[in-house]
Design an enzyme around this catalytic site. Structure first.
Site, PDB file in Angstrom:
ATOM      1  N   ASN A 190       0.826  -1.203   0.000  1.00 50.15           N
ATOM      2  CA  ASN A 190       0.000   0.000   0.000  1.00 50.15           C
ATOM      3  C   ASN A 190       0.865   1.259   0.000  1.00 50.15           C
ATOM      4  OD1 ASN A 190      -2.041   1.989   0.465  1.00 50.15           O
ATOM      5  ND2 ASN A 190      -3.310   0.452   1.429  1.00 50.15           N
ATOM      6  N   ASP A 191       1.305   1.686   1.171  1.00 43.84           N
ATOM      7  CA  ASP A 191       2.026   2.955   1.254  1.00 43.84           C
ATOM      8  C   ASP A 191       3.356   2.942   0.518  1.00 43.84           C
ATOM      9  OD1 ASP A 191       0.128   4.366   2.923  1.00 43.84           O
ATOM     10  OD2 ASP A 191       0.695   2.953   4.482  1.00 43.84           O
ATOM     11  N   VAL A 192       3.969   1.770   0.356  1.00 43.69           N
ATOM     12  CA  VAL A 192       5.281   1.711  -0.311  1.00 43.69           C
ATOM     13  C   VAL A 192       5.164   1.900  -1.819  1.00 43.69           C
ATOM     14  CG1 VAL A 192       6.288   0.264   1.485  1.00 43.69           C
ATOM     15  CG2 VAL A 192       5.227  -0.817  -0.516  1.00 43.69           C
ATOM     16  N   VAL A 193       3.923   2.011  -2.344  1.00 40.80           N
ATOM     17  CA  VAL A 193       3.717   2.297  -3.772  1.00 40.80           C
ATOM     18  C   VAL A 193       2.816   3.511  -3.962  1.00 40.80           C
ATOM     19  CG1 VAL A 193       4.105  -0.067  -4.585  1.00 40.80           C
ATOM     20  CG2 VAL A 193       1.816   0.604  -3.850  1.00 40.80           C
ATOM     21  N   PHE A 204      -0.797   1.707   6.674  1.00 41.35           N
ATOM     22  CA  PHE A 204      -0.491   2.120   8.034  1.00 41.35           C
ATOM     23  C   PHE A 204      -0.544   3.634   8.221  1.00 41.35           C
ATOM     24  CE2 PHE A 204       3.843   2.279   6.236  1.00 41.35           C
ATOM     25  CZ  PHE A 204       4.317   3.472   6.749  1.00 41.35           C
TER      26      PHE A 204
END
Length: 471
Positions: A398-401, A438
């Site tokens: 999620n957040d890493v992309v 997160f």
């Protein structure tokens, strides 16, 4: 052997163990040599234990009853073997947290026994200082690791638990602990101060981890590893054991450095992770399929449509995330990659340093599924290749992309290095729902024109992709 010869032999064993620990740590830095690194560290530990037992029998004479050592050895071996065989790879973060808890408890108990055995007034300044730090750090590691285990396992909420003045009160507790250790140096016989240090260590372990969100566990696990190592080094000073000092220092500082690297990968300071009450896991209800929380709706496709996109692809980069671990989809991902490669497609894996719940989480899961090491690439190596890639397959990340890390200065993840999955010609995103990651923010990737989302359990969805490709 004479006494002097025996002592020399013991020190040589300790030296060999220390060298093996250093070589093992070096080899663990590369997936190709990691197995050898583990083996070297295991041989080093055998040498260290053998040297300690020989020293206790032939030099100091403190070991007079072997039956208790054998019983402890059998019990510990049984527990360790059981954990290794029966705990699945998807639960590796929880297992690591438990291991840290056991290590912290062990060094804390050694410190208590050392204080009781030698008596405070008889201990030198170095011994009483080291013993106090050993007990404080061991107790902190024990309860802190149990808290981390509870958050990872879901026994304790993954959200940060905060209250007014929390950081100030924690600071006072730390200062009080150090002050009591200073009192012990001045008055070694103050047993009440020694046990107060242990009690404050237990309390601090709970209070320091409580305000940290579940998604920040990679940094927390590194920090707890550092605490355990420093506690072991303090034990070495208390016992006059060189190998404990060396391996404890290695463990302590490597854990701290790794924690700093994890913080950098999230574009956050170390203090922000520890005191910022960030990293909350979403606990709200899932957003209905096909509807974004706000703004434009994402392009939600079917399994059949996504399978056709994969069938036409000549190059695919898989981006694994925590969702892959939750659904235990690593074997299904490997099977899909094999099916794609059999049709002439080039498949690689892009690994973000903070994907998952511990450092190297995705590497561990993919290695367990027998994905070749040479197909795994770190962010800085593979990021420029997304623009020339047909499909970026995002599995539970999620957040890493999230492109907001590049484009939105007001975003809490702005500046965080991300995988450029949005640059691929087509981005297939597999998620259970449209819930945020997160950081608790919406993902701009989901509404991009080149993105197709397939909602549902990743393992089931990927298995359907593989079946469609084989038809």
């Amino acid at each position: 052997m004479t006494l002097s010869t025996t002592e020399t032999f013991v020190q040589l064993l300790y030296l060999a163990a220390s060298i093996l620990f250093i070589l093992g740590l070096r080899d663990l830095g590369d997936a190709q040599t990691a197995r050898r690194g583990v083996l070297l560290a295991e041989v080093g530990m055998v040498a260290a234990v053998a040297g300690t037992l020989l020293y206790g029998v032939a030099v100091t004479g403190v070991i007079v009853r072997w039956e208790w050592i054998l019983v402890a050895l059998l019990i510990g071996s049984a527990i360790g073997t059981g954990m290794g065989l029966w705990i699945p790879m998807t639960k590796m973060p929880e297992r690591i947290a438990l291991s840290h808890a056991f290590g912290g408890l062990a060094v804390g108990l050694v410190g208590v026994v050392e204080y009781l055995e030698h008596g405070g007034p008889k201990m030198s300044t170095l011994q009483v200082t080291a013993t106090g730090l050993e007990v404080a750090l061991g107790a902190l590691t024990f309860t802190g690791s149990l808290m981390a285990f509870g958050k990872l396992q879901g026994f304790i909420t993954g959200r940060p638990v905060t209250y007014p003045g929390q950081n100030a009160s924690n600071g006072l507790l730390i200062a009080g602990t150090l002050g009591l250790i200073g009192l012990l140096v001045y008055q070694p016989g103050a047993a009440w101060a020694f046990y107060a240090v242990a009690a404050l260590g237990v309390l601090l372990g709970v209070l320091l981890v409580l305000p940290i969100g579940g998604a920040d566990m990679p940094v927390v696990i590194c920090l707890l590893n550092s605490y355990a190592g420093l506690a072991a080094a303090a034990t070495g000073f208390a016992l006059g054991n060189n190998v404990l000092i060396i391996c404890g220092a290695l463990d302590g500082f490597s854990g701290f450095i790794l924690g700093m690297m994890m913080s950098k990968a999230m574009n956050r300071s170390f203090t922000n992770v520890l005191f910022g009450a960030f990293g909350a896991e979403p606990e709200g209800k899932a957003v209905a399929a096909g509807a974004a929380p706000t703004g434009p709706a994402p392009n939600v496709g079917s399994v059949e449509e996504a399978a056709e996109v994969l069938r036409a692809a000549r190059s695919v980069i898989v981006v694994p995330g925590y969702g892959m671990a939750v659904s235990q989809a690593q074997h299904a991902v490997r099977d899909l990659a094999n099916a794609l490669q059999s049709q002439g497609c080039d498949v690689r894996y892009a690994i973000h340093p903070v994907a998952g719940r511990m450092p190297g989480h995705m590497n561990v899961l993919l290695a367990e599924a027998n994905v070749p090491y040479d197909q795994l690439f770190d962010l800085e190596v593979i990021n420029d290749d997304f623009g020339a890639t047909d499909v970026a397959l995002v599995v539970g990340a999620n957040d890493v992309v999230n492109p907001a890390a590049r484009s939105n200065p007001s975003s809490p993840i702005y500046g965080m290095p991300i995988l450029a999955a949005d640059s691929a010609k087509t981005c297939l995103v597999l998620k259970r729902s449209l819930n945020p990651g997160f950081a608790g923010i919406e993902n701009e990737l989901f509404v991009r024109s080149n993105t197709m989302m397939v909602l549902g359990d990743a393992k089931k969805t990927i298995s359907q992709f593989t079946a469609a490709l084989k038809e």
